[in-house]
Write a protein that holds these residues in place. Structure first.
Motif, PDB file in Angstrom:
ATOM      1  N   MET A   1       0.955  -1.233  -0.024  1.00 41.80           N
ATOM      2  CA  MET A   1      -0.037   0.204   0.041  1.00 41.80           C
ATOM      3  C   MET A   1       0.970   0.935  -0.068  1.00 41.80           C
ATOM      4  O   MET A   1       2.118   1.442   0.686  1.00 41.80           O
ATOM      5  CB  MET A   1      -0.988   0.141   1.307  1.00 41.80           C
ATOM      6  CG  MET A   1      -1.737   1.253   1.301  1.00 41.80           C
ATOM      7  SD  MET A   1      -2.772   1.387   2.832  1.00 41.80           S
ATOM      8  CE  MET A   1      -3.857  -0.135   2.599  1.00 41.80           C
ATOM      9  N   ASP A   2       0.405   2.272  -0.755  1.00 38.09           N
ATOM     10  CA  ASP A   2       1.448   3.567  -0.825  1.00 38.09           C
ATOM     11  C   ASP A   2       0.626   4.509   0.128  1.00 38.09           C
ATOM     12  O   ASP A   2      -0.739   4.502   0.276  1.00 38.09           O
ATOM     13  CB  ASP A   2       1.270   4.184  -2.335  1.00 38.09           C
ATOM     14  CG  ASP A   2       2.145   3.506  -3.244  1.00 38.09           C
ATOM     15  OD1 ASP A   2       2.956   2.315  -2.741  1.00 38.09           O
ATOM     16  OD2 ASP A   2       1.621   3.341  -4.316  1.00 38.09           O
ATOM     17  N   VAL A   3       1.269   5.287   0.612  1.00 31.33           N
ATOM     18  CA  VAL A   3       0.480   6.271   1.725  1.00 31.33           C
ATOM     19  C   VAL A   3       1.433   7.393   1.448  1.00 31.33           C
ATOM     20  O   VAL A   3       2.490   7.833   1.170  1.00 31.33           O
ATOM     21  CB  VAL A   3       0.827   5.966   3.268  1.00 31.33           C
ATOM     22  CG1 VAL A   3       0.003   4.808   3.479  1.00 31.33           C
ATOM     23  CG2 VAL A   3       2.163   5.701   3.479  1.00 31.33           C
ATOM     24  N   SER A   4       0.541   8.743   1.542  1.00 31.79           N
ATOM     25  CA  SER A   4       1.102   9.950   1.517  1.00 31.79           C
ATOM     26  C   SER A   4       0.940  10.855   2.572  1.00 31.79           C
ATOM     27  O   SER A   4      -0.170  10.547   3.379  1.00 31.79           O
ATOM     28  CB  SER A   4       0.427  10.707   0.277  1.00 31.79           C
ATOM     29  OG  SER A   4       0.775   9.990  -0.957  1.00 31.79           O
ATOM     30  N   ARG A   5       1.714  11.710   3.129  1.00 35.49           N
ATOM     31  CA  ARG A   5       1.514  12.424   4.155  1.00 35.49           C
ATOM     32  C   ARG A   5       0.476  13.674   4.054  1.00 35.49           C
ATOM     33  O   ARG A   5       0.297  13.916   2.946  1.00 35.49           O
ATOM     34  CB  ARG A   5       2.932  13.143   4.535  1.00 35.49           C
ATOM     35  CG  ARG A   5       4.018  12.301   4.876  1.00 35.49           C
ATOM     36  CD  ARG A   5       5.346  13.114   4.774  1.00 35.49           C
ATOM     37  NE  ARG A   5       5.663  13.411   3.350  1.00 35.49           N
ATOM     38  CZ  ARG A   5       5.437  14.531   2.622  1.00 35.49           C
ATOM     39  NH1 ARG A   5       5.135  15.647   3.640  1.00 35.49           N
ATOM     40  NH2 ARG A   5       5.819  14.925   1.542  1.00 35.49           N
ATOM     41  N   ALA A   6      -0.121  14.018   5.139  1.00 37.83           N
ATOM     42  CA  ALA A   6      -1.321  14.800   5.094  1.00 37.83           C
ATOM     43  C   ALA A   6      -0.679  16.111   5.748  1.00 37.83           C
ATOM     44  O   ALA A   6      -1.416  16.673   6.558  1.00 37.83           O
ATOM     45  CB  ALA A   6      -2.567  14.087   5.867  1.00 37.83           C
ATOM     46  N   ARG A   7       0.138  16.882   4.767  1.00 35.16           N
ATOM     47  CA  ARG A   7       0.499  18.044   5.208  1.00 35.16           C
ATOM     48  C   ARG A   7       0.199  19.389   4.681  1.00 35.16           C
ATOM     49  O   ARG A   7      -0.361  20.253   4.775  1.00 35.16           O
ATOM     50  CB  ARG A   7       2.034  18.151   5.330  1.00 35.16           C
ATOM     51  CG  ARG A   7       2.813  19.488   6.021  1.00 35.16           C
ATOM     52  CD  ARG A   7       4.240  19.275   5.978  1.00 35.16           C
ATOM     53  NE  ARG A   7       4.913  19.157   4.550  1.00 35.16           N
ATOM     54  CZ  ARG A   7       5.942  19.287   4.615  1.00 35.16           C
ATOM     55  NH1 ARG A   7       7.016  19.494   5.305  1.00 35.16           N
ATOM     56  NH2 ARG A   7       6.859  19.091   3.221  1.00 35.16           N
ATOM     57  N   VAL A 174     -12.808   3.761  13.984  1.00 39.03           N
ATOM     58  CA  VAL A 174     -11.638   2.813  13.676  1.00 39.03           C
ATOM     59  C   VAL A 174     -11.805   1.800  12.781  1.00 39.03           C
ATOM     60  O   VAL A 174     -12.570   0.744  13.186  1.00 39.03           O
ATOM     61  CB  VAL A 174     -10.930   2.436  15.184  1.00 39.03           C
ATOM     62  CG1 VAL A 174      -9.651   1.582  15.145  1.00 39.03           C
ATOM     63  CG2 VAL A 174     -10.745   3.610  16.053  1.00 39.03           C
ATOM     64  N   SER A 175     -11.066   1.624  11.761  1.00 37.77           N
ATOM     65  CA  SER A 175     -11.157   0.791  10.760  1.00 37.77           C
ATOM     66  C   SER A 175     -10.455  -0.730  11.055  1.00 37.77           C
ATOM     67  O   SER A 175     -10.570  -1.756  10.632  1.00 37.77           O
ATOM     68  CB  SER A 175     -10.810   1.240   9.237  1.00 37.77           C
ATOM     69  OG  SER A 175     -11.496   2.503   9.092  1.00 37.77           O
ATOM     70  N   ALA A 176      -8.991  -0.325  11.739  1.00 35.90           N
ATOM     71  CA  ALA A 176      -8.302  -1.369  11.866  1.00 35.90           C
ATOM     72  C   ALA A 176      -7.284  -0.843  12.849  1.00 35.90           C
ATOM     73  O   ALA A 176      -7.045   0.352  12.983  1.00 35.90           O
ATOM     74  CB  ALA A 176      -7.671  -1.809  10.909  1.00 35.90           C
ATOM     75  N   THR A 177      -6.409  -1.826  13.650  1.00 36.35           N
ATOM     76  CA  THR A 177      -5.492  -1.666  14.338  1.00 36.35           C
ATOM     77  C   THR A 177      -4.281  -2.086  14.033  1.00 36.35           C
ATOM     78  O   THR A 177      -4.179  -3.309  13.477  1.00 36.35           O
ATOM     79  CB  THR A 177      -5.830  -1.575  16.120  1.00 36.35           C
ATOM     80  OG1 THR A 177      -5.996  -2.911  16.275  1.00 36.35           O
ATOM     81  CG2 THR A 177      -6.966  -0.710  16.181  1.00 36.35           C
ATOM     82  N   GLY A 178      -3.215  -1.803  14.649  1.00 35.16           N
ATOM     83  CA  GLY A 178      -1.847  -2.578  14.378  1.00 35.16           C
ATOM     84  C   GLY A 178      -1.229  -2.652  13.026  1.00 35.16           C
ATOM     85  O   GLY A 178      -0.409  -3.550  12.788  1.00 35.16           O
ATOM     86  N   ARG A 179      -1.578  -1.762  12.539  1.00 36.41           N
ATOM     87  CA  ARG A 179      -1.002  -1.449  11.109  1.00 36.41           C
ATOM     88  C   ARG A 179       0.394  -1.187  11.066  1.00 36.41           C
ATOM     89  O   ARG A 179       0.853  -0.202  11.893  1.00 36.41           O
ATOM     90  CB  ARG A 179      -1.695  -0.603  10.323  1.00 36.41           C
ATOM     91  CG  ARG A 179      -3.229  -0.964   9.689  1.00 36.41           C
ATOM     92  CD  ARG A 179      -3.367  -2.279   9.072  1.00 36.41           C
ATOM     93  NE  ARG A 179      -4.875  -2.230   8.605  1.00 36.41           N
ATOM     94  CZ  ARG A 179      -5.447  -3.253   8.048  1.00 36.41           C
ATOM     95  NH1 ARG A 179      -4.602  -4.521   8.302  1.00 36.41           N
ATOM     96  NH2 ARG A 179      -6.591  -3.300   7.694  1.00 36.41           N
ATOM     97  N   THR A 180       1.429  -1.568  10.119  1.00 32.12           N
ATOM     98  CA  THR A 180       2.501  -1.217  10.121  1.00 32.12           C
ATOM     99  C   THR A 180       2.473  -0.658   8.526  1.00 32.12           C
ATOM    100  O   THR A 180       2.485  -1.072   7.703  1.00 32.12           O
ATOM    101  CB  THR A 180       3.729  -2.311  10.052  1.00 32.12           C
ATOM    102  OG1 THR A 180       3.571  -2.891  11.280  1.00 32.12           O
ATOM    103  CG2 THR A 180       5.084  -1.774   9.805  1.00 32.12           C
ATOM    104  N   VAL A 181       2.989   0.918   8.732  1.00 37.81           N
ATOM    105  CA  VAL A 181       3.060   1.833   7.415  1.00 37.81           C
ATOM    106  C   VAL A 181       4.312   2.378   7.198  1.00 37.81           C
ATOM    107  O   VAL A 181       4.759   2.907   8.388  1.00 37.81           O
ATOM    108  CB  VAL A 181       1.884   2.597   7.678  1.00 37.81           C
ATOM    109  CG1 VAL A 181       1.545   3.405   6.175  1.00 37.81           C
ATOM    110  CG2 VAL A 181       0.676   1.985   8.023  1.00 37.81           C
ATOM    111  N   SER A 182       4.819   2.297   5.930  1.00 37.14           N
ATOM    112  CA  SER A 182       6.032   3.084   5.691  1.00 37.14           C
ATOM    113  C   SER A 182       5.755   4.431   4.778  1.00 37.14           C
ATOM    114  O   SER A 182       4.814   4.148   3.882  1.00 37.14           O
ATOM    115  CB  SER A 182       7.158   2.297   4.723  1.00 37.14           C
ATOM    116  OG  SER A 182       7.359   0.872   5.521  1.00 37.14           O
ATOM    117  N   GLU A 183       6.257   5.402   5.206  1.00 40.31           N
ATOM    118  CA  GLU A 183       6.200   6.617   4.557  1.00 40.31           C
ATOM    119  C   GLU A 183       7.228   6.761   3.667  1.00 40.31           C
ATOM    120  O   GLU A 183       8.347   6.635   3.762  1.00 40.31           O
ATOM    121  CB  GLU A 183       6.287   7.633   5.749  1.00 40.31           C
ATOM    122  CG  GLU A 183       6.046   9.219   5.114  1.00 40.31           C
ATOM    123  CD  GLU A 183       6.102  10.014   6.390  1.00 40.31           C
ATOM    124  OE1 GLU A 183       7.098  11.427   5.975  1.00 40.31           O
ATOM    125  OE2 GLU A 183       5.679   9.942   7.407  1.00 40.31           O
TER     126      GLU A 183
END
Length: 357
Positions: A1-7, A174-183
C-alpha cells in the motif's frame, strides 16, 4: 500500500468520513400478537432521542478537545499539533516541521499567532515537539488515551487544519489497529516505518497531520499522519483510508524529548546495518544488500559483512529495504531472530540478537 503525508494543501490526498447512525426501537407487539398501540409512537420518539444523544456526545468531545489543538505554520507548510502539557509543549509530526526551527502557532479556537521553537524532531517515528514562547489563554493540554483499548468500530473524530481550515472536525470509525505503514521520502517525507498505527475512515486531508484523533471519551488515541493513495489512480487518494500514530508511541517519544531534549530509547529493533534494495536478473526486488555492518552492531556481531544480501528475517521474506524495516517494526531490541542471507552464491543463516534503532 502506498501512503502519502497529510501536510500540504497541494498533496493529492483524500479520505472520507464514514457516517455513524444509531437507531433504537422501543415497544412492540404483545405475545398474543395484538397491537398495543404503543410501538409507532415509541419508535418515533426513540430514534430522534438516540440521534440527539450521539450529537450531544460529538459536541461535548469537540468542546473538550478542540482547545488542545493548534495550527502550525512551518515556512511554506501548514499542519496541526496537540498541546502535550501546560508548559507550552506541542507534539506534531516531524514532516510537518521539516527543517524549520521556529514556527507560528495559532490555537484552533482562535486568537493571535504565537512563536514556537523546535525542541527536537524524531523522523524515525515521524514525531516532533515544539515549545511555545508563551501559552495562549484557553489552550489546554490534551488527555491521551490507552492505545490497548482502541478497537475496530469505535467512533472517532479527527481535529486539525485540513487545507488550512483551522479547527475543522471530521468523523469516522477505527477501521483497524496494529497496521505497520511506511512513509515515502518525497516532498519532505521522513521515510519512517511506523508500527501499530490506527487505521481510520475519518478524513485525513492535507493539513490534518499532527492533529488529534480522539474517541468519544475526549481522549487523544492517535496523531493523524498518513492517508493512503491508489497507484492505479496515478497516486490519487484512496478514500476512507487514513493512519494515525498511536497514543502510546506519542507519549513515549514526546516524553523523552521533553525530559531529555532528544529520544534516548526508541524501543525499536534494528540490525544496525546500512543497506540498499537489490534487483534480480528480471529487475525485480530480490533482497537487501548490506553496505555497512559495524562490528559492534547486531548484524556485525553475528558475522554479516558488506556485500551479503539479506533475503529473510525470521519467517518473513525480505525483498526491499522497506520490507526489512516493516519486519523489524514488529520486533523488539534483544530479541533473537534468524537472518537468511546470500554471500556470493551460498545461502547462509545467522542467529542475530537485535539491537536498537
Amino acid at each position: 500500500m502506498d501512503v502519502s503525508r497529510a501536510r500540504r494543501a497541494r498533496l493529492p490526498l483524500a479520505a472520507f468520513a464514514a457516517g455513524a447512525c444509531v437507531v433504537a426501537l422501543a415497544g412492540g407487539r404483545s405475545s398474543s400478537g395484538g397491537d398495543t398501540g404503543a410501538p409507532e409512537r415509541s419508535t418515533q420518539a426513540a430514534a430522534p432521542l438516540v440521534s440527539n444523544e450521539l450529537q450531544d456526545d460529538y459536541q461535548a468531545v469537540i468542546r473538550n478537545v478542540l482547545p488542545s489543538v493548534v495550527q502550525i505554520e512551518a515556512g511554506d507548510s501548514l499542519g496541526s499539533g496537540v498541546a502535550y502539557d501546560g508548559n507550552g509543549h506541542i507534539v506534531t509530526n516531524a514532516h510537518v516541521i521539516g527543517q524549520e526551527k521556529t514556527f507560528k502557532v495559532t490555537a484552533a479556537t482562535g486568537g493571535q499567532p504565537v512563536t514556537a521553537r523546535l525542541v527536537s524532531s524524531y523522523p524515525e517515528q515521524d514525531l516532533a515537539v515544539i515549545k511555545l514562547d508563551s501559552v495562549p489563554q484557553g489552550l489546554r493540554p490534551a488527555r491521551f488515551g490507552n492505545s490497548a483499548t482502541v478497537d475496530m468500530g469505535q467512533i472517532v473524530l479527527a481535529m486539525g487544519s485540513p487545507l488550512g481550515l483551522s479547527g475543522s472536525v471530521t468523523q469516522g470509525i477505527v477501521s483497524a489497529t496494529g497496521r505497520t505503514v511506511s512513509e515515502g521520502r518525497t516532498d519532505g517525507g521522513t521515510g519512517a516505518t511506523i508500527a501499530n498505527m490506527v487505521q481510520t475512515s475519518a478524513a485525513i486531508n492535507p493539513g490534518n497531520s499532527g492533529g488529534a484523533l480522539v474517541n468519544l471519551d475526549s481522549e487523544v488515541i492517535g496523531i493523524p499522519t498518513l492517508a493512503a493513495t491508489d497507484p492505479e489512480l496515478g497516486g490519487g487518494a484512496a478514500a476512507g483510508i487514513g493512519f494515525a500514530i498511536p497514543a502510546s508511541t506519542v507519549r513515549t517519544i514526546a516524553g523523552q524529548i521533553i525530559r531529555n531534549g532528544r529520544v534516548t530509547d526508541s524501543g525499536r529493533a534494528a540490525l544496525n546495518i546500512t543497506g540498499r534494495t537489490v534487483l534480480d536478473d528480471d529487475y525485480r526486488p530480490a533482497g537487501v544488500a548490506v553496505v555497512e555492518a559495524p562490528a559492534d552492531g547486531a548484524a556485525g556481531k553475528a558475522g554479516l559483512k558488506p556485500g551479503d544480501v539479506i533475503t529473510r528475517l525470521g519467517a518473513t521474506d525480505i525483498t526491499t529495504i522497506t520490507s526489512l524495516s516493516e519486519a523489524l517494526a514488529s520486533m523488539t531490541p534483544g530479541e533473537k531472530v534468524t537472518v537468511t542471507y546470500v554471500r556470493g552464491t551460498t545461502t547462509r543463516e545467522a542467529e542475530v540478537t537485535l539491537g536498537e534503532l
